[in-house]
Design a protein around this motif. Sequence first.
Motif, mmCIF file in Angstrom:
data_model
loop_
_atom_site.group_PDB
_atom_site.id
_atom_site.type_symbol
_atom_site.label_atom_id
_atom_site.label_comp_id
_atom_site.label_asym_id
_atom_site.label_seq_id
_atom_site.Cartn_x
_atom_site.Cartn_y
_atom_site.Cartn_z
ATOM 1 N N TYR A 100 51.327 39.376 55.373
ATOM 2 C CA TYR A 100 50.498 39.196 56.570
ATOM 3 C C TYR A 100 50.995 40.115 57.700
ATOM 4 C CZ TYR A 100 49.406 34.783 54.149
ATOM 5 O OH TYR A 100 49.049 33.841 53.222
ATOM 6 N N ARG B 122 45.057 36.680 55.204
ATOM 7 C CA ARG B 122 45.692 37.140 56.433
ATOM 8 C C ARG B 122 46.549 36.066 57.102
ATOM 9 N NH1 ARG B 122 43.524 41.793 58.603
ATOM 10 N NH2 ARG B 122 45.495 41.720 59.745
ATOM 11 N N GLY B 123 46.639 34.894 56.510
ATOM 12 C CA GLY B 123 47.550 33.860 57.013
ATOM 13 C C GLY B 123 47.095 33.137 58.268
ATOM 14 N N VAL C 199 39.198 35.438 53.691
ATOM 15 C CA VAL C 199 40.102 36.547 54.040
ATOM 16 C C VAL C 199 41.026 36.132 55.179
ATOM 17 C CG1 VAL C 199 40.229 38.903 54.945
ATOM 18 C CG2 VAL C 199 38.504 38.327 53.233
ATOM 19 N N THR D 46 40.397 42.587 65.939
ATOM 20 C CA THR D 46 40.882 43.606 65.003
ATOM 21 C C THR D 46 40.770 43.114 63.556
ATOM 22 O OG1 THR D 46 43.185 42.858 65.238
ATOM 23 C CG2 THR D 46 42.444 44.610 66.715
ATOM 24 N N THR D 47 41.086 41.818 63.341
ATOM 25 C CA THR D 47 41.000 41.291 61.967
ATOM 26 C C THR D 47 39.551 41.221 61.501
ATOM 27 O OG1 THR D 47 42.971 39.979 62.385
ATOM 28 C CG2 THR D 47 41.698 39.383 60.451
ATOM 29 N N ARG E 289 43.703 39.896 68.307
ATOM 30 C CA ARG E 289 43.839 39.912 66.851
ATOM 31 C C ARG E 289 42.564 39.436 66.158
ATOM 32 N NH1 ARG E 289 46.630 43.121 64.024
ATOM 33 N NH2 ARG E 289 48.500 42.716 65.260
ATOM 34 N N ARG F 115 42.142 33.197 56.139
ATOM 35 C CA ARG F 115 43.165 32.171 55.843
ATOM 36 C C ARG F 115 44.024 32.532 54.630
ATOM 37 N NH1 ARG F 115 41.838 27.410 54.396
ATOM 38 N NH2 ARG F 115 39.870 28.061 53.485
ATOM 39 N N ILE F 116 43.365 32.945 53.544
ATOM 40 C CA ILE F 116 44.135 33.203 52.319
ATOM 41 C C ILE F 116 44.760 34.595 52.354
ATOM 42 C CG2 ILE F 116 43.983 33.388 49.791
ATOM 43 C CD1 ILE F 116 41.630 31.375 49.983
ATOM 44 N N VAL G 145 39.083 36.221 47.280
ATOM 45 C CA VAL G 145 40.359 36.811 47.691
ATOM 46 C C VAL G 145 41.441 36.361 46.714
ATOM 47 C CG1 VAL G 145 42.103 36.955 49.531
ATOM 48 C CG2 VAL G 145 39.702 36.708 50.124
ATOM 49 N N GLU H 222 46.780 47.462 60.304
ATOM 50 C CA GLU H 222 45.573 47.260 61.125
ATOM 51 C C GLU H 222 45.749 47.880 62.516
ATOM 52 O OE1 GLU H 222 43.186 43.513 60.806
ATOM 53 O OE2 GLU H 222 44.182 43.118 62.710
ATOM 54 N N TRP I 139 47.653 35.232 62.279
ATOM 55 C CA TRP I 139 49.068 35.506 62.033
ATOM 56 C C TRP I 139 49.589 36.450 63.126
ATOM 57 C CZ3 TRP I 139 52.663 33.387 59.207
ATOM 58 C CH2 TRP I 139 53.862 34.075 58.985
ATOM 59 N N GLY I 140 50.658 36.046 63.758
ATOM 60 C CA GLY I 140 51.261 36.887 64.794
ATOM 61 C C GLY I 140 50.730 36.616 66.184
ATOM 62 N N ASN J 11 48.989 43.329 59.462
ATOM 63 C CA ASN J 11 48.813 43.470 60.918
ATOM 64 C C ASN J 11 49.283 44.849 61.387
ATOM 65 O OD1 ASN J 11 47.755 40.943 61.138
ATOM 66 N ND2 ASN J 11 49.431 40.054 62.330
#
Lengths: 114, 391
Positions: free
Chosen positions: B168, A70-71, A65, A12-13, A9, A67-68, B159, B175, A112-113, B172
Amino acid sequence: MAQWSRNNRACTTLWTTLYTMQQLTTNFEDSGALTMNDLTFFNALSGPDLRNQESKIIADQLDNVFRIGRGAKYEQGIDRSKAISNMIEILCDEEKQVNELAFTVDEAYLFWGE
Amino acid sequence: MKKLYLIITCFLITFSSFGQVSGEQINGLIKTLKASGKSDETIQEIIKGAIDDPGLYNTLWKEFIDQANKQDSIKWAFLNDLNIKFKTFQTVDSSTISLGFSYDFSFDYANYKEKGKNRVSNSFGLKALGNVAFNKKVNPYNFLETDINYSHSRFIGGVVQKSDTAYYTKLNEIEDKLIMLSDPKSEEAMKLWNEFGEYLTLSNQFYYSFSPKFGLESNQDFSVTQFTPGIGINLGMKSWDKNNTLSKLNILDYPFALIRLITGTDKNFTPYGSTLPTAQIVFDYVIPQNDTIRENLIGNLEPFPRIKIEVGFRTFISRIKKENIFFNANLRYYQELSANSGIKSADLDKHLYFVMALQSSSGFYVSYANGKLPFDAQNDIVYSIGFNYKF
């Protein structure tokens, strides 16, 4: 070094974030091997002050990006100062690759995830 | 002939260890060339070409850093902050060419804190940069800068916070589809990117910093030196949303947005807000130490105030096959405030230096530079076409 992988992740992020920030235009697979001077922000003609300034702006926005937007959270033992300093070290080095930046990002953030 | 030099350079590197080329290796090379029937004159020319080629030294330098890092990465960590590039120098009015190098070193210790919506950083730094030609008479950029500084920086925006965990998860999911596509600009990808943008809203980001500093400027042999205490103001802003007004105000990117449209890189005319230029404005109180030209002109070496402005701009032009093409530009302007008439008539009160380059990701570049830096006696125009080798 962590592999540039669709199953990671952090990779990808980082790719979607750099893409939306207009720093690269390549697909995911081709992006891991790009070097910092392949990214739009890296102006080799600028003095170190301006280049450092650009790197700080990029690192701050990546942190924003992650943290705010994408969590993501910081990994244990990591704070904003350490996460950003580590990213800037990579961003300032024209020969470092995006996959090396992804490795640094993976060490600093729990996405996240994940 | 250049190709031959490159092959020889590679040969030397293959047999070098920790950045050292021994006499034995060179003798071995000479024997090989003799065995292939080359004349003494040709061999001499080949060896001279290889020795004068900055590519050889760039490769040896890289080899040295790699080996040093392998041996003791902590002890040699400072080398990662030191950027050295060997190159050839030539002024426009001289046929003499000299080998030399440019260097820049930047180290800072910084913390990055977040207090509410404010993001600030405080840092202490050391910076050095310059160009050194082994024959100083043919250095068109004869100017070295070194300074120590403190910097307080602030970041704003970037942001829009949604604070919804469902967002979120959705991001994902989108993405996961995007990373599978071979063409991130295909119709299918564009739909996904638009959907992605609905869940992740980027806003304008602003940056500024104040940097009190103490510097030293000189020419390369230190025959002219001056101290430069002062304060710097750094400014930067980025519009990460291509539809934002600030992106459309980036007129510097208009010619390149047009090229991107014509070459099909972008589907629409899209100036990039991410390429808004960054700037640095420095107010210096210059204290000349050794400067015979200035002393002869006005009869003293009294300190004087000066403003320096540096602006950097870089944008993406196109991707051709596997090559990214970028346009880079940098402008530096120095203006002595309330300059003496003697300094003005000698045209030493202001210095403008501009350089721009087209550069590809494989290392090919075409550049143009014009102007002079402090301590340069005259304007130099330098065109160059070259290749930065990536070994």
